[in-house]
Design an enzyme around this catalytic site. Structure first.
Site, PDB file in Angstrom:
ATOM      1  N   GLY A  12       0.769  -1.044  -0.392  1.00 17.19           N
ATOM      2  CA  GLY A  12      -0.283  -0.119  -0.636  1.00 17.19           C
ATOM      3  C   GLY A  12       0.945   1.146  -0.059  1.00 17.19           C
ATOM      4  N   CYS A  13       0.773   2.636   0.732  1.00 15.94           N
ATOM      5  CA  CYS A  13       1.239   3.293   0.991  1.00 15.94           C
ATOM      6  C   CYS A  13       2.312   3.459   1.074  1.00 15.94           C
ATOM      7  CB  CYS A  13       0.347   4.206   0.905  1.00 15.94           C
ATOM      8  SG  CYS A  13       0.945   6.399   1.641  1.00 15.94           S
ATOM      9  N   PHE A  14       3.152   3.736   0.350  1.00 14.00           N
ATOM     10  CA  PHE A  14       5.080   3.996   1.641  1.00 14.00           C
ATOM     11  C   PHE A  14       4.978   4.294   2.644  1.00 14.00           C
ATOM     12  CE2 PHE A  14       6.937   6.176  -2.391  1.00 14.00           C
ATOM     13  CZ  PHE A  14       5.712   7.042  -2.094  1.00 14.00           C
ATOM     14  N   TRP A  15       4.239   5.418   2.910  1.00 10.04           N
ATOM     15  CA  TRP A  15       4.044   6.623   4.473  1.00 10.04           C
ATOM     16  C   TRP A  15       3.680   5.897   5.195  1.00 10.04           C
ATOM     17  CZ3 TRP A  15       0.039  10.436   2.331  1.00 10.04           C
ATOM     18  CH2 TRP A  15       0.408  11.551   1.626  1.00 10.04           C
TER      19      TRP A  15
ATOM     20  N   TYR B 163      -4.974  11.911   6.298  1.00 12.05           N
ATOM     21  CA  TYR B 163      -4.013  10.670   5.640  1.00 12.05           C
ATOM     22  C   TYR B 163      -3.446   9.961   6.967  1.00 12.05           C
ATOM     23  CZ  TYR B 163      -2.801   7.069   2.826  1.00 12.05           C
ATOM     24  OH  TYR B 163      -2.392   5.889   2.331  1.00 12.05           O
TER      25      TYR B 163
END
Length: 177
Positions: free
Chosen positions: A11-14, A156
């Site tokens: 998913g989102c790398f953050w 987010y």
């Protein structure tokens, strides 16, 4: 033992980068892109879904402190490996679940962990995580690095990243720096 590299997409790398940077034995976790066909991809191109790349985190770790297996245990805790080309509301091939292996031993370990998780029926649905040989790693733009630490109150980060960090801290608290 020399430092090793692991490259994971979930998913989102953050989210992934934030969790791994907090673990003892992890020297760095860098957000970036891997697995596509475009040279020097940009975040904008990745988001359009035209490059074939996944958002990944490349982890440099000390295997005397944290094992590759330990990294995989954390990885499978902080994302849903049963969602094809998505994580929650983040949809597209750039958000796929993937393990990019750097050595045959990493490939074997990843396949073994997936087989164990499948046999245990822990997720209640088939695991769709790709196990793929690592290719060129492209670091993401600077503003993506340590994004959560720099933007903790961004919506987010509050609603997606923070709960994953809390889950990891709850389960792996003894492994935190």
């Amino acid at each position: 033992m020399p430092r090793q590299i692991a490259t994971l997409a979930g998913g989102c790398f953050w989210c992934i980068e934030t969790v791994f940077n907090r673990l003892r034995g992890v020297e760095s976790a860098i957000s970036g892109y891997m697995g596509g066909h475009t040279l020097n991809p940009t975040y904008k191109a990745i988001c359009n879904g035209d490059t074939g790349h996944a958002e990944v985190v490349q982890i440099t770790f000390d295997p005397d402190v944290i094992s590759y297996r330990d990294l995989l245990d954390v990885f499978f805790t902080i994302h849903d490996p049963t969602q094809l080309n998505r994580q929650g509301n983040d949809v597209g091939t750039q958000y796929r679940s993937a393990i990019f292996w750097h050595t045959p031993e990493q490939k074997a370990e990843a396949e073994a962990v997936i087989a164990e998780l499948t046999a245990s029926r822990q997720f209640g649905a088939p695991i769709v995580t790709e196990v793929t040989e690592a290719t060129v790693f492209y670091p993401a733009e600077d503003y993506h690095q340590r994004y959560f630490e720099q933007n903790p109150y961004q919506p987010y980060c509050q609603y997606v990243v923070a709960p994953k960090v809390a889950k990891a801290e709850g389960k792996f608290g003894s492994r935190l720096k």
